[in-house]
Design a protein around this motif. Structure first.
Motif, PDB file in Angstrom:
ATOM      1  N   ASP A  62       0.827  -1.212   0.000  1.00  0.00           N
ATOM      2  CA  ASP A  62       0.000   0.000   0.000  1.00  0.00           C
ATOM      3  C   ASP A  62       0.860   1.259   0.000  1.00  0.00           C
ATOM      4  OD1 ASP A  62      -2.329  -1.500   0.014  1.00  0.00           O
ATOM      5  OD2 ASP A  62      -2.492  -1.508   2.200  1.00  0.00           O
ATOM      6  N   GLU A  63       1.958   1.233   0.756  1.00  0.00           N
ATOM      7  CA  GLU A  63       2.868   2.380   0.767  1.00  0.00           C
ATOM      8  C   GLU A  63       3.489   2.587  -0.608  1.00  0.00           C
ATOM      9  OE1 GLU A  63       7.055   3.899   2.848  1.00  0.00           O
ATOM     10  OE2 GLU A  63       6.155   2.000   3.461  1.00  0.00           O
ATOM     11  N   ALA A  64       3.914   1.487  -1.233  1.00  0.00           N
ATOM     12  CA  ALA A  64       4.508   1.587  -2.574  1.00  0.00           C
ATOM     13  C   ALA A  64       3.514   2.176  -3.565  1.00  0.00           C
ATOM     14  CB  ALA A  64       4.983   0.212  -3.031  1.00  0.00           C
ATOM     15  N   ALA A  65       2.267   1.698  -3.515  1.00  0.00           N
ATOM     16  CA  ALA A  65       1.241   2.191  -4.438  1.00  0.00           C
ATOM     17  C   ALA A  65       0.988   3.679  -4.235  1.00  0.00           C
ATOM     18  CB  ALA A  65      -0.043   1.400  -4.247  1.00  0.00           C
ATOM     19  N   ALA A  66       0.859   4.100  -2.988  1.00  0.00           N
ATOM     20  CA  ALA A  66       0.584   5.509  -2.705  1.00  0.00           C
ATOM     21  C   ALA A  66       1.734   6.399  -3.173  1.00  0.00           C
ATOM     22  CB  ALA A  66       0.352   5.699  -1.200  1.00  0.00           C
TER      23      ALA A  66
ATOM     24  N   VAL B  35       9.099  -2.511 -10.357  1.00  0.00           N
ATOM     25  CA  VAL B  35       8.995  -3.323  -9.154  1.00  0.00           C
ATOM     26  C   VAL B  35      10.025  -4.442  -9.302  1.00  0.00           C
ATOM     27  CG1 VAL B  35       7.558  -4.872  -7.789  1.00  0.00           C
ATOM     28  CG2 VAL B  35       6.542  -2.840  -8.837  1.00  0.00           C
ATOM     29  N   HIS B  36      11.008  -4.486  -8.402  1.00  0.00           N
ATOM     30  CA  HIS B  36      12.022  -5.533  -8.500  1.00  0.00           C
ATOM     31  C   HIS B  36      11.383  -6.908  -8.316  1.00  0.00           C
ATOM     32  CE1 HIS B  36      14.846  -2.152  -7.773  1.00  0.00           C
ATOM     33  NE2 HIS B  36      15.617  -2.878  -8.549  1.00  0.00           N
TER      34      HIS B  36
ATOM     35  N   ALA C 164       3.517  -5.231  -7.006  1.00  0.00           N
ATOM     36  CA  ALA C 164       3.151  -4.928  -8.391  1.00  0.00           C
ATOM     37  C   ALA C 164       1.632  -4.811  -8.541  1.00  0.00           C
ATOM     38  CB  ALA C 164       3.694  -6.003  -9.325  1.00  0.00           C
ATOM     39  N   ARG C 165       0.907  -5.728  -7.933  1.00  0.00           N
ATOM     40  CA  ARG C 165      -0.553  -5.679  -8.026  1.00  0.00           C
ATOM     41  C   ARG C 165      -1.105  -4.419  -7.361  1.00  0.00           C
ATOM     42  NH1 ARG C 165      -1.478 -12.072  -6.518  1.00  0.00           N
ATOM     43  NH2 ARG C 165      -1.371 -12.892  -8.656  1.00  0.00           N
ATOM     44  N   ALA C 166      -0.559  -4.073  -6.202  1.00  0.00           N
ATOM     45  CA  ALA C 166      -1.039  -2.885  -5.493  1.00  0.00           C
ATOM     46  C   ALA C 166      -0.740  -1.617  -6.282  1.00  0.00           C
ATOM     47  CB  ALA C 166      -0.396  -2.812  -4.106  1.00  0.00           C
ATOM     48  N   VAL C 167       0.457  -1.536  -6.858  1.00  0.00           N
ATOM     49  CA  VAL C 167       0.820  -0.359  -7.649  1.00  0.00           C
ATOM     50  C   VAL C 167      -0.090  -0.237  -8.859  1.00  0.00           C
ATOM     51  CG1 VAL C 167       2.618   0.650  -9.113  1.00  0.00           C
ATOM     52  CG2 VAL C 167       3.204  -0.258  -6.857  1.00  0.00           C
ATOM     53  N   ARG C 168      -0.311  -1.347  -9.548  1.00  0.00           N
ATOM     54  CA  ARG C 168      -1.183  -1.303 -10.725  1.00  0.00           C
ATOM     55  C   ARG C 168      -2.593  -0.836 -10.334  1.00  0.00           C
ATOM     56  NH1 ARG C 168      -1.171  -4.423 -16.188  1.00  0.00           N
ATOM     57  NH2 ARG C 168      -3.148  -3.676 -17.007  1.00  0.00           N
ATOM     58  N   LYS C 169      -3.135  -1.422  -9.271  1.00  0.00           N
ATOM     59  CA  LYS C 169      -4.490  -1.054  -8.845  1.00  0.00           C
ATOM     60  C   LYS C 169      -4.546   0.421  -8.421  1.00  0.00           C
ATOM     61  CE  LYS C 169      -8.322  -2.439  -5.856  1.00  0.00           C
ATOM     62  NZ  LYS C 169      -8.668  -1.056  -5.458  1.00  0.00           N
ATOM     63  N   GLY C 170      -3.528   0.870  -7.690  1.00  0.00           N
ATOM     64  CA  GLY C 170      -3.508   2.261  -7.255  1.00  0.00           C
ATOM     65  C   GLY C 170      -3.506   3.228  -8.424  1.00  0.00           C
ATOM     66  N   LEU C 171      -2.708   2.928  -9.430  1.00  0.00           N
ATOM     67  CA  LEU C 171      -2.637   3.784 -10.611  1.00  0.00           C
ATOM     68  C   LEU C 171      -3.962   3.781 -11.377  1.00  0.00           C
ATOM     69  CD1 LEU C 171       0.918   2.709 -11.779  1.00  0.00           C
ATOM     70  CD2 LEU C 171       0.302   5.001 -10.978  1.00  0.00           C
ATOM     71  N   GLU C 172      -4.502   2.596 -11.583  1.00  0.00           N
ATOM     72  CA  GLU C 172      -5.767   2.501 -12.318  1.00  0.00           C
ATOM     73  C   GLU C 172      -6.898   3.197 -11.563  1.00  0.00           C
ATOM     74  OE1 GLU C 172      -5.029  -1.580 -14.905  1.00  0.00           O
ATOM     75  OE2 GLU C 172      -5.950  -1.734 -12.917  1.00  0.00           O
ATOM     76  N   ASP C 173      -6.917   3.060 -10.242  1.00  0.00           N
ATOM     77  CA  ASP C 173      -7.943   3.734  -9.436  1.00  0.00           C
ATOM     78  C   ASP C 173      -7.809   5.254  -9.533  1.00  0.00           C
ATOM     79  OD1 ASP C 173      -8.940   1.302  -8.676  1.00  0.00           O
ATOM     80  OD2 ASP C 173      -8.128   1.355  -6.636  1.00  0.00           O
ATOM     81  N   ALA C 174      -6.571   5.719  -9.797  1.00  0.00           N
ATOM     82  CA  ALA C 174      -6.325   7.158  -9.941  1.00  0.00           C
ATOM     83  C   ALA C 174      -6.557   7.647 -11.370  1.00  0.00           C
ATOM     84  CB  ALA C 174      -4.901   7.487  -9.503  1.00  0.00           C
ATOM     85  N   GLY C 175      -7.015   6.747 -12.233  1.00  0.00           N
ATOM     86  CA  GLY C 175      -7.311   7.122 -13.613  1.00  0.00           C
ATOM     87  C   GLY C 175      -6.120   7.102 -14.539  1.00  0.00           C
ATOM     88  N   ILE C 176      -5.064   6.405 -14.137  1.00  0.00           N
ATOM     89  CA  ILE C 176      -3.849   6.309 -14.951  1.00  0.00           C
ATOM     90  C   ILE C 176      -3.797   4.929 -15.586  1.00  0.00           C
ATOM     91  CG2 ILE C 176      -1.328   6.464 -14.934  1.00  0.00           C
ATOM     92  CD1 ILE C 176      -1.702   8.101 -12.262  1.00  0.00           C
ATOM     93  N   ALA C 177      -3.833   4.860 -16.905  1.00  0.00           N
ATOM     94  CA  ALA C 177      -3.847   3.584 -17.620  1.00  0.00           C
ATOM     95  C   ALA C 177      -2.453   2.957 -17.634  1.00  0.00           C
ATOM     96  CB  ALA C 177      -4.340   3.791 -19.038  1.00  0.00           C
ATOM     97  N   LEU C 178      -2.418   1.643 -17.727  1.00  0.00           N
ATOM     98  CA  LEU C 178      -1.157   0.912 -17.817  1.00  0.00           C
ATOM     99  C   LEU C 178      -0.963   0.414 -19.241  1.00  0.00           C
ATOM    100  CD1 LEU C 178       0.703   0.233 -15.296  1.00  0.00           C
ATOM    101  CD2 LEU C 178      -1.587   1.009 -14.735  1.00  0.00           C
TER     102      LEU C 178
END
Length: 257
Positions: free
Chosen positions: A192-196, A224-225, A235-249
């Motif tokens: 969660d910290e990484a995603a934020a 993500v190493h 990796a999953r948390a970062v992806r979800k955080g970005l997508e929730d913020a409206g940033i596409a992968l």
């Protein structure tokens, strides 16, 4: 704020029966894979397997060359003549190209590994030797590197394609380099910290350092190493955080600075 971002991971870092990371699960999350080329880790079978999985999932393939340091996983600094370093990079990029093509893909980008990367962040001559060598072999390759360091300046001078990378699981020094792994707080292991952190940096268009500085830069990709126990969860948390913020992968395009 970036409308889209690439998410990458270092992988293919097994060697024979010795396994490192969970590439299969990571390849379901990331959009680019930096594949070890046999010097710090990896072997022909591992490269072939990793690249085939990447091609099947539409994940961009990158060469991930490092020092010839299997025992130290490429994280020990080595004093090597620049001519030799250049040939080491050519050798590893050539191997990656061959294995990628055999798997039905192509090497899109280059990312230096470990100690070689850390040294090139501060040594422009070393960065130039590595990047010119890679471009000798693959003229259209995208150089993935750390913004606000010697890497970026060398790429500006060369006029080649670039992808600025930030790290989800590492803390930053005031000069934009990574905090040494031996120091407390260098590693970010909480998903969660990484995603934020990544959402903040992408939205800010800047690297946010440990002392509160803001280094404005172009951010194209997040790493993500793949060798940590928390890699898949991060990796999953970062992806979800970005997508929730409206940033596409999606995989980066790579363009001159």
């Amino acid at each position: 704020m970036a409308k889209s971002i690439d998410l990458n991971s270092d992988m293919g870092e097994a060697f024979g029966p010795w396994r490192m990371g969970d590439d299969t699960q990571l390849l379901d999350v990331v959009t680019s894979a930096n594949v070890a080329c046999g010097y710090h880790a990896g072997d022909p079978d591992t490269m072939a397997e990793t690249m085939a999985l990447a091609v099947a999932r539409g994940v961009g393939i990158g060469a991930h060359p490092g020092f010839p340091d299997l025992q130290g996983f490429g994280r020990r600094r080595m004093e090597v003549p620049l001519k030799t370093i250049a040939n080491m990079v050519r050798y590893q990029v050539g191997a990656a190209q061959a294995m990628a093509r055999a798997a039905g893909g192509e090497v899109r980008h280059l990312k230096l590994h470990g100690a070689l990367s850390n040294m090139a962040m501060k040594d422009a001559d070393l960065a130039r030797a590595c990047y010119e060598a890679a471009l000798d072999v693959a003229p259209d390759v995208v150089i993935m590197g750390n913004p606000a360091t010697a890497m970026e300046q060398v790429v500006r001078d060369l006029g080649c394609r670039w992808a600025g990378e930030i790290f989800a699981d590492r803390a930053y020094e005031p000069d934009g380099s990574l905090v040494d792994r031996r120091k407390p707080g260098a590693m970010v292991t909480d998903p969660d910290e990484a995603a934020a952190r990544m959402v903040k940096m992408v939205e800010a268009g800047a690297i946010l350092t440990e002392d509160g500085q803001r280094l404005e830069t172009r951010i194209d990709t997040i790493c993500v190493h793949g060798d940590s126990a928390e890699a898949v969860a991060v990796a999953r948390a970062v992806r979800k955080g970005l997508e929730d913020a409206g940033i596409a992968l999606k995989p980066f395009e790579g363009s001159p600075l």
